[in-house]
Write a protein that holds these residues in place. Sequence first.
Motif, PDB file in Angstrom:
ATOM      1  N   UNK A   1       0.944  -1.427  -0.024  1.00  0.00           N
ATOM      2  CA  UNK A   1      -0.093  -0.098  -0.237  1.00  0.00           C
ATOM      3  C   UNK A   1       1.080   1.211  -0.157  1.00  0.00           C
ATOM      4  N   UNK A   2       2.191   1.130   0.951  1.00  0.00           N
ATOM      5  CA  UNK A   2       2.676   2.309   0.932  1.00  0.00           C
ATOM      6  C   UNK A   2       3.460   2.218  -0.484  1.00  0.00           C
ATOM      7  N   UNK A   3       3.983   1.542  -0.891  1.00  0.00           N
ATOM      8  CA  UNK A   3       4.844   1.418  -2.194  1.00  0.00           C
ATOM      9  C   UNK A   3       3.704   2.190  -3.258  1.00  0.00           C
ATOM     10  N   UNK A   4       2.207   1.693  -3.867  1.00  0.00           N
ATOM     11  CA  UNK A   4       1.266   2.371  -4.152  1.00  0.00           C
ATOM     12  C   UNK A   4       1.120   3.934  -4.029  1.00  0.00           C
ATOM     13  N   UNK A   5       1.105   4.235  -3.100  1.00  0.00           N
ATOM     14  CA  UNK A   5       0.408   5.611  -2.975  1.00  0.00           C
ATOM     15  C   UNK A   5       1.960   6.201  -3.195  1.00  0.00           C
ATOM     16  N   UNK A   6       3.032   5.918  -2.906  1.00  0.00           N
ATOM     17  CA  UNK A   6       4.253   6.426  -3.760  1.00  0.00           C
ATOM     18  C   UNK A   6       4.220   6.450  -5.069  1.00  0.00           C
ATOM     19  N   UNK A   7       3.802   5.315  -5.650  1.00  0.00           N
ATOM     20  CA  UNK A   7       4.166   5.691  -7.279  1.00  0.00           C
ATOM     21  C   UNK A   7       2.330   6.519  -7.782  1.00  0.00           C
ATOM     22  N   UNK A   8       1.181   7.192  -6.889  1.00  0.00           N
ATOM     23  CA  UNK A   8       0.577   7.591  -7.507  1.00  0.00           C
ATOM     24  C   UNK A   8       0.463   9.726  -7.575  1.00  0.00           C
ATOM     25  N   UNK A   9       0.426  10.371  -8.566  1.00  0.00           N
ATOM     26  CA  UNK A   9       0.932  11.914  -9.361  1.00  0.00           C
ATOM     27  C   UNK A   9       0.132  12.870  -8.011  1.00  0.00           C
TER      28      UNK A   9
END
Length: 262
Positions: A209-217
């Motif tokens: 989840x943290x990785x997905x949040x970091x990938x969001x613009x």
Amino acid sequence: MGERKGSNKYYPPDFDPKKIPRIRKPKNHQTKVRNMLPDSIRCNTCGNYISQGTKFNCRKEEVIGETYLGLKISRFYFKCTKCCAELIMKTDPQNSGYVVESGATRTYDQHEEEEQAEESGDALSSLEKRTLVSKREIEVMAALDEMKSMKARRMSVSIDSLLEGLSRRNKDDEEEAKEEDAVLIKSIRFGKQRRIDEEETDDKKRRMEEIDEKKKPKAKRLACGKSPSQISSVRIKTSKKEKTTSMGLASLCHNYGTDEED
């Protein structure tokens, strides 16, 4: 009543037991014995039949020079009940029975009847018995050969080689046991291990989840620290205020002109 009888004997002071002569009995010394007939017999002199189990007072002696596997053979002398003729019997340890030596004949002889039956017509039974005997002999010979071969092998093998073989076998057994224990431990799942696995899965989910949040613009921010959405809302509010003020000024100017004309 026994204490009333004088059983004590008087020994004079000059008594010497060495002076008593020793009685030496002969080897074929006969003793009186009461015995029973083992088999039914027929007297040869008078033809009287004597049944099995009749009791006699007979004389017993040991046969000199005859033994069977170290067992002594004894002879019995007794008389006929009718003519008082002397009858003689002898023990037969080989066949576990008795043999009539003289004076009478046996009315029933099991060994003689078996031999006659084999000779007369029981060919199949005799063949079966012979085959059984031959099989036993073959088995005995095979067992003896195996024992001889085993002894020869043991004689050829040294003690050091035996000890080395035993140590290797013990090591192999220990390694196999360790492998089996490891497989069992891996197959077993305890309660604590399940909790650890659940915690690991939760940690993995959080990381994903943290990785997905970091990938969001991310939304762009201005220098003042406000987002463009906040700025747009402020502009809308200021435009509304400006419109209201302009409408108020126009109404005032219109009213002012009308008052001057009046």
